[in-house]
Structures are given as structure tokens and as C-alpha cells.
Design a protein around this motif. Structure first.
Motif, PDB file in Angstrom:
ATOM      1  N   ILE A 194      35.186  -3.109 -68.703  1.00 34.29           N
ATOM      2  CA  ILE A 194      34.872  -3.672 -67.579  1.00 34.29           C
ATOM      3  C   ILE A 194      36.552  -4.418 -67.239  1.00 34.29           C
ATOM      4  CG2 ILE A 194      33.790  -5.196 -65.978  1.00 34.29           C
ATOM      5  CD1 ILE A 194      31.241  -4.755 -67.043  1.00 34.29           C
ATOM      6  N   ALA A 195      36.918  -5.531 -68.014  1.00 38.60           N
ATOM      7  CA  ALA A 195      38.422  -5.575 -68.152  1.00 38.60           C
ATOM      8  C   ALA A 195      39.726  -5.305 -67.831  1.00 38.60           C
ATOM      9  CB  ALA A 195      38.066  -7.406 -69.301  1.00 38.60           C
ATOM     10  N   ARG A 196      39.529  -3.692 -68.607  1.00 36.82           N
ATOM     11  CA  ARG A 196      40.963  -3.450 -68.306  1.00 36.82           C
ATOM     12  C   ARG A 196      40.836  -2.527 -67.192  1.00 36.82           C
ATOM     13  NH1 ARG A 196      43.208   1.055 -73.231  1.00 36.82           N
ATOM     14  NH2 ARG A 196      45.062   1.869 -71.753  1.00 36.82           N
ATOM     15  N   TYR A 197      39.368  -1.684 -66.847  1.00 40.63           N
ATOM     16  CA  TYR A 197      40.031  -0.386 -65.385  1.00 40.63           C
ATOM     17  C   TYR A 197      38.754  -0.783 -64.498  1.00 40.63           C
ATOM     18  CZ  TYR A 197      41.048   2.321 -69.296  1.00 40.63           C
ATOM     19  OH  TYR A 197      41.175   2.835 -70.891  1.00 40.63           O
ATOM     20  N   PHE A 198      38.138  -2.595 -64.696  1.00 39.10           N
ATOM     21  CA  PHE A 198      37.879  -2.641 -62.833  1.00 39.10           C
ATOM     22  C   PHE A 198      38.086  -3.753 -62.777  1.00 39.10           C
ATOM     23  CE2 PHE A 198      35.163   0.968 -64.779  1.00 39.10           C
ATOM     24  CZ  PHE A 198      35.368   2.022 -64.139  1.00 39.10           C
ATOM     25  N   ALA A 199      37.921  -4.799 -63.848  1.00 39.47           N
ATOM     26  CA  ALA A 199      38.411  -6.363 -63.264  1.00 39.47           C
ATOM     27  C   ALA A 199      39.432  -6.466 -62.215  1.00 39.47           C
ATOM     28  CB  ALA A 199      38.569  -7.384 -64.432  1.00 39.47           C
ATOM     29  N   PRO A 200      40.281  -5.663 -61.955  1.00 43.03           N
ATOM     30  CA  PRO A 200      41.228  -5.790 -61.484  1.00 43.03           C
ATOM     31  C   PRO A 200      41.449  -4.678 -59.735  1.00 43.03           C
ATOM     32  CG  PRO A 200      42.315  -4.833 -63.736  1.00 43.03           C
ATOM     33  CD  PRO A 200      40.369  -4.270 -63.821  1.00 43.03           C
ATOM     34  N   LEU A 201      40.072  -4.085 -59.950  1.00 43.89           N
ATOM     35  CA  LEU A 201      39.406  -3.062 -58.130  1.00 43.89           C
ATOM     36  C   LEU A 201      38.717  -4.210 -57.333  1.00 43.89           C
ATOM     37  CD1 LEU A 201      37.967  -0.496 -59.637  1.00 43.89           C
ATOM     38  CD2 LEU A 201      40.406  -0.251 -58.001  1.00 43.89           C
ATOM     39  N   ALA A 202      38.033  -5.711 -58.040  1.00 43.64           N
ATOM     40  CA  ALA A 202      37.731  -6.539 -58.017  1.00 43.64           C
ATOM     41  C   ALA A 202      38.399  -7.801 -56.912  1.00 43.64           C
ATOM     42  CB  ALA A 202      36.395  -7.413 -58.943  1.00 43.64           C
ATOM     43  N   ALA A 203      39.798  -7.974 -57.475  1.00 42.97           N
ATOM     44  CA  ALA A 203      40.645  -8.904 -57.399  1.00 42.97           C
ATOM     45  C   ALA A 203      41.252  -9.747 -55.812  1.00 42.97           C
ATOM     46  CB  ALA A 203      42.246  -9.129 -58.582  1.00 42.97           C
ATOM     47  N   GLY A 204      40.851  -8.568 -55.286  1.00 41.11           N
ATOM     48  CA  GLY A 204      41.237  -9.097 -53.489  1.00 41.11           C
ATOM     49  C   GLY A 204      39.254  -9.459 -52.898  1.00 41.11           C
ATOM     50  N   PHE A 205      38.638  -9.769 -53.804  1.00 40.22           N
ATOM     51  CA  PHE A 205      37.536 -10.337 -53.647  1.00 40.22           C
ATOM     52  C   PHE A 205      36.973 -11.461 -54.190  1.00 40.22           C
ATOM     53  CE2 PHE A 205      32.589 -10.499 -52.716  1.00 40.22           C
ATOM     54  CZ  PHE A 205      32.331 -10.337 -51.547  1.00 40.22           C
ATOM     55  N   THR A 206      36.994 -12.435 -53.628  1.00 37.67           N
ATOM     56  CA  THR A 206      36.662 -13.797 -54.605  1.00 37.67           C
ATOM     57  C   THR A 206      35.397 -13.695 -54.982  1.00 37.67           C
ATOM     58  OG1 THR A 206      36.689 -14.883 -52.178  1.00 37.67           O
ATOM     59  CG2 THR A 206      38.932 -15.179 -53.165  1.00 37.67           C
ATOM     60  N   GLY A 207      34.760 -13.406 -54.088  1.00 39.23           N
ATOM     61  CA  GLY A 207      32.668 -13.122 -54.300  1.00 39.23           C
ATOM     62  C   GLY A 207      32.709 -12.494 -55.492  1.00 39.23           C
ATOM     63  N   ALA A 208      33.620 -11.590 -55.881  1.00 39.09           N
ATOM     64  CA  ALA A 208      33.298 -11.077 -57.269  1.00 39.09           C
ATOM     65  C   ALA A 208      33.885 -11.718 -58.550  1.00 39.09           C
ATOM     66  CB  ALA A 208      34.230 -10.269 -57.340  1.00 39.09           C
ATOM     67  N   LEU A 209      34.093 -12.617 -58.091  1.00 36.33           N
ATOM     68  CA  LEU A 209      34.271 -14.016 -59.560  1.00 36.33           C
ATOM     69  C   LEU A 209      35.237 -13.493 -60.947  1.00 36.33           C
ATOM     70  CD1 LEU A 209      30.687 -15.777 -59.084  1.00 36.33           C
ATOM     71  CD2 LEU A 209      33.188 -16.431 -58.206  1.00 36.33           C
ATOM     72  N   GLY A 210      35.555 -12.507 -60.544  1.00 39.25           N
ATOM     73  CA  GLY A 210      36.290 -12.207 -61.889  1.00 39.25           C
ATOM     74  C   GLY A 210      35.380 -10.531 -62.721  1.00 39.25           C
ATOM     75  N   LEU A 211      34.535 -10.179 -62.336  1.00 33.85           N
ATOM     76  CA  LEU A 211      33.714  -9.696 -62.655  1.00 33.85           C
ATOM     77  C   LEU A 211      33.327 -10.780 -64.053  1.00 33.85           C
ATOM     78  CD1 LEU A 211      34.524  -6.451 -62.205  1.00 33.85           C
ATOM     79  CD2 LEU A 211      33.251  -7.732 -60.470  1.00 33.85           C
ATOM     80  N   THR A 212      33.091 -11.873 -64.245  1.00 31.69           N
ATOM     81  CA  THR A 212      33.011 -12.382 -65.433  1.00 31.69           C
ATOM     82  C   THR A 212      31.622 -12.945 -65.108  1.00 31.69           C
ATOM     83  OG1 THR A 212      33.406 -14.499 -64.303  1.00 31.69           O
ATOM     84  CG2 THR A 212      35.425 -13.057 -65.361  1.00 31.69           C
ATOM     85  N   ASP A 213      30.812 -12.681 -63.935  1.00 31.82           N
ATOM     86  CA  ASP A 213      29.241 -13.843 -64.234  1.00 31.82           C
ATOM     87  C   ASP A 213      28.531 -12.755 -63.804  1.00 31.82           C
ATOM     88  OD1 ASP A 213      28.732 -17.087 -63.244  1.00 31.82           O
ATOM     89  OD2 ASP A 213      31.490 -15.913 -63.643  1.00 31.82           O
TER      90      ASP A 213
END
Length: 328
Positions: free
Chosen positions: A10-29
């Protein structure tokens, strides 16, 4: 070559895909925050995608990424919605390694940028197979302006965006490359048809321009006949198509053995939009087509009755066979 554990992936391949959407919260929640804005409402759709049912499982992972995301966003387009975010549940087999994931995530990044959408979250699990995905897309429309399937009226015109049948032809070519010669296709035509299969074009901009004008709409995933059947059923009308008016590409018009118009209108995977509109608003179709750069063709009319039928120039009903793709 291993691809790491769940959270490492998730951190390596998918978190970067969420960077443009603030509501994603960095995929940490545990969940994302979605705000469609004042005076707007959310449009939500979920699609399941299974290898060798919805896409060729052994294909380039970047193409698989394009297919699953673009086809999902098409559901937003049908309702006149603007893309907001998506979640992705992945069901990985042991054959998925780091090289596969890198190619897949880079493909998603490219498609996100083209579609104006960002990853907001999801889940990842292991499976014995087949490789599968579940994509939930979120869009927004001005409150009360979503285009539904149930609004068609007797007398309305029926129209479609783009051309019909190219993706089905592309699927056939991918299944049997020898058909390129059998059908007398150029390499350019063959490449264009397979591109239509792998990278459909969600018509979000076109349908957003028809909010408040189109009376009903549906995206063409299972075939033009089958999906127009949803409008006919929910709206309580019969839809009569003029075979000669259905827009076809030059490759689809080739008079060769192996496929017919019935195949093209029932084959599926077009991800164009079929819509209805009153004759008084027909000029809006030309305006939306000109502004979005996407052709819109009038192909029939809604009448009193039920179901969908296709007729020739003399008005005779043409045989269709099975209306489209069915899971069950």
C-alpha cells in the motif's frame, strides 16, 4: 521477485496514487472523507472485475489498470457526474510480484491523470485465484440533476456517443489474432480496435453538458441492445432502433464474413453512452458533441410498448438473438 507485505504494498504502490486527494488521508486511516461541495450530491457505483471474465488476465498490467478504472468511471458519465475519487479492493494471486505491481500502479497513475480522479482507499487480500478487483467510484452532480435510466418518454429520440462495436471486435482480435487477416484489417485498424477494448473513453464531459436536457442515459457495457433494455424497462417504453443509423467505425463496416451488425450491437464493452432526449431539445446533442469533441448520433425513438427492437430501412424488425452479455 516478492512484492512485500500488505502495508508495504500500500505504501509503495498505492499511497502515491492518493496524494492528489486530501480526503484519502494518505491511506493511513480506516476510511476516507468525501465532500462533494455545497449544493451537490454524491454519485456512487461499484464494479467487480475478474480476470478472464472482464479482462485478459495475462495482459500487460498497465492495460488491466486502464480497463478496470475507465470502465468503472463510465458509470459516473452515464449519470452526468464529474469524477471525484475511487476505492480499489484487490484480490492478488501469488503470480503478482513487484514488477507486476509497479507496472499496474504506474498504469493507474496515468489513467487517473487522464480521467481527473484519485485513489481514496480500498483493501488488499490474497486469493488462490483468479486475479480480481472491485472498484468503487465516487462522483458529484448538482443536487437533483443526475441523469437516470427511468426518465425516457414516448416520442423521445434515442442517441449514442461515439461508435458501436469496436471493443467487441478488439476482444475478438485479442482472442484470435489470425482474424486480422481474415477480416482484411490493416495493422492500424487492428491496433485501434484493441485500444478501444483496453482503454474505453468515459464520456463524462459530454453527459455533464446534457444534464437537464437528456431524459435518460445508460453506459453501454453489456451491449447496446441489452443496456437500452434497462432504459426501456425502467421508463416503461419500447425503444426502436434504426439499423442504418447506428454509428460504426470504418473497420466495423467492412463487409467480411465473421461478424454481423447483430454481433456489434450485442457484443458489449463499448462504454459509450446511450441516451434519450425530447425532439425539442435535439439541438443540444449537436452542441454537446461540438463542445466535447465526441460525436453523438440519433439512432432511434421511444414508442409505446416494451423492450428493444431493431429495424431495417423498410421498417422490418431484424433478428438480434441474445441481447448482450450475461453473468448468469
Amino acid at each position: 521477485m516478492t512484492a512485500g507485505g500488505e502495508f508495504e504494498r500500500i505504501a509503495r504502490y498505492f499511497a502515491p496514487l492518493a496524494a492528489g486527494f486530501t480526503g484519502a488521508l494518505g491511506l493511513t486511516d480506516d476510511a476516507a472523507l468525501l465532500d462533494p461541495g455545497p449544493g451537490r450530491e454524491l454519485v456512487v457505483s461499484t464494479d467487480a472485475q475478474v480476470a478472464d471474465v472482464h479482462f485478459f488476465g495475462g495482459a500487460d498490467p498497465a492495460l488491466i489498470a486502464a480497463k478496470i478504472l475507465r470502465s468503472s468511471v463510465s458509470d459516473l458519465a452515464a449519470m452526468g457526474a464529474e469524477p471525484l475519487a475511487y476505492t480499489l479492493a484487490t484480490f492478488w494471486t501469488d503470480a503478482v510480484d513487484s514488477a507486476w505491481l509497479a507496472r499496474f500502479s504506474s498504469g493507474l497513475a496515468r489513467e487517473q491523470a487522464a480521467l481527473g480522479i484519485n485513489l481514496a482507499g480500498g483493501d488488499t487480500v490474497r486469493t488462490a485465484g483468479p486475479l480480481s478487483f472491485s472498484v468503487t467510484v465516487f462522483g458529484s452532480v448538482p443536487k437533483g440533476q443526475a441523469i437516470r435510466r427511468a426518465g425516457a418518454q414516448v416520442g423521445d429520440l434515442v442517441a449514442v456517443t461515439g461508435t458501436i462495436g469496436d471493443a467487441w471486435l478488439g476482444y475478438r482480435l485479442l482472442s484470435d489474432p489470425a482474424l486480422i487477416n481474415a477480416w482484411g484489417l490493416s495493422e492500424w485498424d487492428a491496433a485501434d480496435l484493441t485500444e478501444r477494448y483496453w482503454r474505453p473513453s468515459p464520456r463524462c464531459d459530454t453527459l455533464a453538458r446534457l444534464r437537464g436536457e437528456a431524459s435518460a442515459a445508460v453506459d453501454i457495457s453489456d451491449g447496446l441492445i441489452a443496456d437500452l433494455g434497462h432504459i426501456a424497462q425502467t421508463s416503461g417504453v419500447e425503444i426502436v432502433l434504426d439499423a442504418a443509423a447506428i454509428p460504426l467505425s470504418s473497420a466495423a463496416r467492412r463487409p467480411v464474413a465473421g461478424f454481423s451488425l447483430a454481433d456489434l450491437v450485442t457484443g458489449g464493452d463499448d462504454y459509450e453512452i446511450a441516451l434519450t432526449i425530447s425532439p425539442q431539445k435535439a439541438a443540444m446533442l449537436d452542441e454537446a458533441a461540438r463542445a466535447s469533441g465526441v460525436p453523438i448520433t440519433i439512432v432511434g425513438r421511444c414508442t409505446a410498448g416494451a423492450g428493444v427492437r431493431m429495424r431495417d430501412r423498410a421498417g422490418n424488425s431484424l433478428p438480434i438473438g441474445q441481447a448482450g452479455f450475461r453473468h448468469f
